[in-house]
Design an enzyme around this catalytic site. Structure first.
Site, PDB file in Angstrom:
ATOM      1  N   ASP A   8       0.816  -1.222   0.000  1.00 58.83           N
ATOM      2  CA  ASP A   8       0.000   0.000   0.000  1.00 58.83           C
ATOM      3  C   ASP A   8       0.852   1.277   0.000  1.00 58.83           C
ATOM      4  OD1 ASP A   8      -2.081  -1.774   0.182  1.00 58.83           O
ATOM      5  OD2 ASP A   8      -2.474  -1.412   2.309  1.00 58.83           O
ATOM      6  N   LYS A  50     -15.257   4.535 -27.937  1.00 53.76           N
ATOM      7  CA  LYS A  50     -13.886   4.509 -27.383  1.00 53.76           C
ATOM      8  C   LYS A  50     -13.832   3.581 -26.179  1.00 53.76           C
ATOM      9  CE  LYS A  50     -12.523   9.336 -28.214  1.00 53.76           C
ATOM     10  NZ  LYS A  50     -11.383   9.197 -29.090  1.00 53.76           N
TER      11      LYS A  50
HETATM   12  O1  F6P Z   1      -2.231  -3.985   3.359  1.00 54.29           O
HETATM   13  C1  F6P Z   1      -2.082  -4.743   2.222  1.00 54.29           C
HETATM   14  C2  F6P Z   1      -3.411  -5.196   1.698  1.00 54.29           C
HETATM   15  O2  F6P Z   1      -3.180  -5.949   0.521  1.00 54.29           O
HETATM   16  C3  F6P Z   1      -4.438  -4.094   1.425  1.00 54.29           C
HETATM   17  O3  F6P Z   1      -4.221  -3.426   0.224  1.00 54.29           O
HETATM   18  C4  F6P Z   1      -5.715  -4.867   1.459  1.00 54.29           C
HETATM   19  O4  F6P Z   1      -6.825  -4.064   1.806  1.00 54.29           O
HETATM   20  C5  F6P Z   1      -5.468  -5.894   2.538  1.00 54.29           C
HETATM   21  O5  F6P Z   1      -4.062  -6.041   2.612  1.00 54.29           O
HETATM   22  C6  F6P Z   1      -6.112  -7.223   2.261  1.00 54.29           C
HETATM   23  O6  F6P Z   1      -5.852  -8.061   3.310  1.00 54.29           O
HETATM   24  P1  F6P Z   1      -6.231  -9.613   3.342  1.00 54.29           P
HETATM   25  O7  F6P Z   1      -5.213 -10.316   2.484  1.00 54.29           O
HETATM   26  O8  F6P Z   1      -6.118  -9.974   4.767  1.00 54.29           O
HETATM   27  O9  F6P Z   1      -7.604  -9.736   2.796  1.00 54.29           O
END
Ligand code: F6P
Length: 326
Positions: free
Chosen positions: A131, A217
């Site tokens: 993130d 488009k």
């Molecule tokens: O923090 C990383 C992340 O991939 C976020 O982007 C996402 O909201 C979350 O983890 C998803 O977590 P999990 O794999 O526990 O569903």
């Protein structure tokens, strides 16, 4: 100052590509300095369950290029409870572990900060999350690999979108941060982006999509999973009321964004962070986070990571619009 003799490393929160390269750098730095390294299984859970393994040079061979984390990771609710932190401290004490390296996100650093205040354990945090939303650092391990995975996926979607003259709503991860979405939109040439930090003018976007559809488009709209509308499916539900669903498709990228072999940048920063963390512990330092600022690796107070993260490049929004006027 008593020199740190035993360092343990864990990965916490969502896995991110480059975590293994970082574990390798921590363990190999310990080997170089002739101190003991331990790996903790499944994040803070392993600390509570006493799942710690001694790690040597060969234990981290051939892992630098692998995605995920060989130690396993988790989000650990129990660590919020002082009774479990006490158990964790006892498990460290019986092995004389005096330094802890936490690779993870701001949530993981919160627990680590409290822990080091309660017990005599030096703690260094290493930012690791796709993130890339940790305050105090321009970079967190995994971001570059995730971005490359995402833009390759969007490129593929673009091929079929342009062949069918369709509009695709592509949902990316990011939790409550739009960093992945914003950067994806710029670097994949998307026509629009939905993200948590931005209030959407749905009517204006509907008009834009309407124009695209009538002009035959294709368009790519990047939707952050945490956007204010409620994700790509909700945006789709809104738009289909206006008879646009025939030309609309939703693609939720999901966990492919988190896996894969780390890119050059992730391997580099993971390695620099890992070495820096061990050096800091050997200097008797604690409660710090390795960070990238202005392109260089520095150490900042771990508490900085607890301040809300603010996206620095919101001006990309104007750029996205400027380059996709039709
Ligand atoms: O923090 C990383 C992340 O991939 C976020 O982007 C996402 O909201 C979350 O983890 C998803 O977590 P999990 O794999 O526990 O569903």
């Amino acid at each position: 100052m008593v020199k740190v003799q035993n360092i343990a490393v864990l990965t916490s929160g969502g896995d991110s590509p480059g975590m293994n390269a970082c574990i390798r750098a921590v363990v190999r730095s310990c080997v170089y300095h002739k101190i003991n390294a331990f790996g903790i299984i499944d994040g803070f859970n392993g600390l509570i369950r006493d799942e710690l393994i001694p790690m040597g040079y060969d234990d981290v061979s051939n892992i630098l290029q692998r995605g995920g984390t060989i130690l396993g990771t988790a989000r650990c609710k129990e660590f919020h409870d002082p009774a479990y932190r006490k158990i964790a401290a006892e498990n460290l004490k019986k092995r004389n572990i005096d330094g802890l390296v936490i690779i993870g996100g701001d949530g993981s650093f919160k627990g680590a900060t409290v822990f080091s205040q309660e017990y005599d354990v030096a703690v260094i945090g290493i930012p690791g999350t796709i993130d890339n939303d940790i305050n105090g650092t321009d970079y967190a391990i995994g971001f570059d690999t995730a971005m490359n995975t995402i833009i390759r996926a969007v490129d593929n979607i673009r091929d079929t979108a342009s062949s069918h003259h369709r509009v695709f709503l592509v949902e990316v991860m990011g939790n409550n941060s739009g960093v992945l979405a914003l950067n994806t939109a710029v670097s994949s040439g998307a026509e629009e982006v939905f993200m948590p930090e931005k209030k959407e003018d749905l009517e204006e976007i509907r008009e834009k999509i309407d124009r695209a559809v009538h002009a035959n488009k294709s368009s790519i709209i990047i939707v952050s999973e945490g956007d204010q509308v409620g994700g790509a499916k909700e945006v789709f539900n809104y738009l289909q009321q206006f008879g646009l669903s025939d030309k609309l498709r939703v693609s939720i990228l999901g966990h492919i964004q988190r896996g894969g072999s780390p890119t050059y940048l992730d391997r580099l920063y993971a390695t620099l962070f890992g070495e820096e963390a061990v050096s800091a512990l050997l200097q008797g330092r604690s409660n710090l986070m390795t960070a990238v600022q202005g392109g260089g690796v520095i150490l900042c107070n771990l508490s900085v990571s607890q301040q809300p993260y603010q996206i620095k490049n919101m001006h990309y929004l104007k750029l996205i619009r400027k380059l996709s006027v039709y």
